[in-house]
Design an enzyme around this catalytic site. Structure first.
Site, PDB file in Angstrom:
ATOM      1  N   ASP A  56       0.862  -1.192   0.029  1.00  0.00           N
ATOM      2  CA  ASP A  56       0.173   0.078  -0.029  1.00  0.00           C
ATOM      3  C   ASP A  56       0.818   1.219  -0.137  1.00  0.00           C
ATOM      4  O   ASP A  56       2.048   1.207   0.200  1.00  0.00           O
ATOM      5  CB  ASP A  56      -0.994   0.070   1.233  1.00  0.00           C
ATOM      6  CG  ASP A  56      -1.917  -1.141   1.118  1.00  0.00           C
ATOM      7  OD1 ASP A  56      -2.432  -1.617   0.208  1.00  0.00           O
ATOM      8  OD2 ASP A  56      -2.273  -1.412   2.346  1.00  0.00           O
ATOM      9  N   TYR A 110       5.923  -9.793   7.081  1.00  0.00           N
ATOM     10  CA  TYR A 110       5.679  -8.330   7.458  1.00  0.00           C
ATOM     11  C   TYR A 110       5.885  -8.235   8.743  1.00  0.00           C
ATOM     12  O   TYR A 110       5.698  -8.995   9.689  1.00  0.00           O
ATOM     13  CB  TYR A 110       4.241  -8.118   6.927  1.00  0.00           C
ATOM     14  CG  TYR A 110       3.722  -7.609   5.573  1.00  0.00           C
ATOM     15  CD1 TYR A 110       4.086  -6.517   4.945  1.00  0.00           C
ATOM     16  CD2 TYR A 110       3.194  -8.783   4.725  1.00  0.00           C
ATOM     17  CE1 TYR A 110       3.711  -6.270   3.557  1.00  0.00           C
ATOM     18  CE2 TYR A 110       2.971  -8.646   3.751  1.00  0.00           C
ATOM     19  CZ  TYR A 110       3.190  -7.452   2.752  1.00  0.00           C
ATOM     20  OH  TYR A 110       2.688  -7.314   1.616  1.00  0.00           O
TER      21      TYR A 110
END
Length: 267
Positions: A56, A110
């Site tokens: 993102d 992540y």
């Protein structure tokens, strides 16, 4: 075919994937390949081109992965010669002609740096444990399909931060940030622990009862694994990347100190 590991500072970019009229990391990569003569703008991306995933806007990466039919001379250092400083290629691997950087990934990892100096760590740990395992995460992503995933996660305390690590074969959009948002809400006492069961249930949970994504900037894509693929670091390119990100760290520490000086001295 060759695969490349890419590190980048996501803050200046509107995400990884190309979009019209806004800067993206993919734009930087493809523009560099055009300047290097590896692709022609009219022909689109090089043959076989694919990336491991779409981060993102604001999300950074240590090990984003792109692959395509590359000439032998295109080392990470050569690639970097046409890239902006905040996008650095640092390793590469020879892969088969049928390799696909998106579909062949078996795990993505992540890390999120959650500023949470005053939360209940036990509640955070219990919430994260409840979210791990196989679940339908349809209430934690805007995606309408591919929402059943097996999630693994853990966190460590680093001063005022909870460093949250999440692993899965793949992540629907915003899943990492919404998982972190839910952990933070329960750990801060803003939501009851029972909200986890509601979010993981079959009913839709949205509006005021939904889970907003945590901010994007503290998130980093730290790893993407492919079976049988070993990436070789380019020593010069890796050293260059370390220097770039060390300079960014120093710059942001200084900015944090300035903001702290103002905050601490205000009446």
């Amino acid at each position: 075919m060759r695969a490349y590991r890419v590190a980048y500072d996501g803050r200046p970019y509107n995400g990884f994937q190309r979009q019209p009229d806004v800067p993206t990391v993919e734009d930087a990569l493809l523009d560099a390949l055009e300047r290097l003569g590896v692709r022609d703008r009219a022909d689109g991306p090089p043959p076989g081109y694919a990336a491991a995933g779409r981060t993102d806007a604001g999300v950074s990466a240590l090990a984003q992965t792109v692959a395509f039919e590359a000439p032998e001379w295109l080392s990470p250092s050569a690639f970097n010669g046409r890239l902006p400083d905040d996008v650095r290629v640092w390793a590469s691997a020879a892969v088969g002609d049928d390799f696909h950087a998106t579909h062949d990934a078996v795990e993505r990892r992540y890390r999120y740096f959650l500023h949470a100096p005053d939360v209940d760590d036990r509640r955070a740990r219990d919430t994260l444990a409840a979210l791990c395992g196989e679940h339908d995460f349809h209430n934690l992503t805007p995606d309408g399909e591919g929402t059943v995933r097996v999630l693994d996660g853990s966190f460590t305390r680093d001063g005022p931060f909870l460093v949250v690590d999440l692993r899965a074969g793949g992540f629907p959009r915003q899943l990492v940030r919404r998982v972190v948002g839910l952990v933070a809400a329960v750990a801060r006492g803003d939501a009851p622990p029972a909200k986890v069961d509601r979010v993981l249930g079959a009913d839709e949970v949205d509006g005021p009862d939904g889970v907003a994504p945590a901010p994007a900037a503290p998130l980093v894509l730290t790893g993407v694994d492919y079976p049988g693929v070993t990436f070789d670091a380019d020593p010069d390119a890796a050293a260059d990347a370390r220097a770039v990100f060390a300079a960014l760290r120093a710059e942001r520490r200084a900015a944090a100190s300035v903001a702290g000086c103002v905050a601490d001295r205000l009446p």
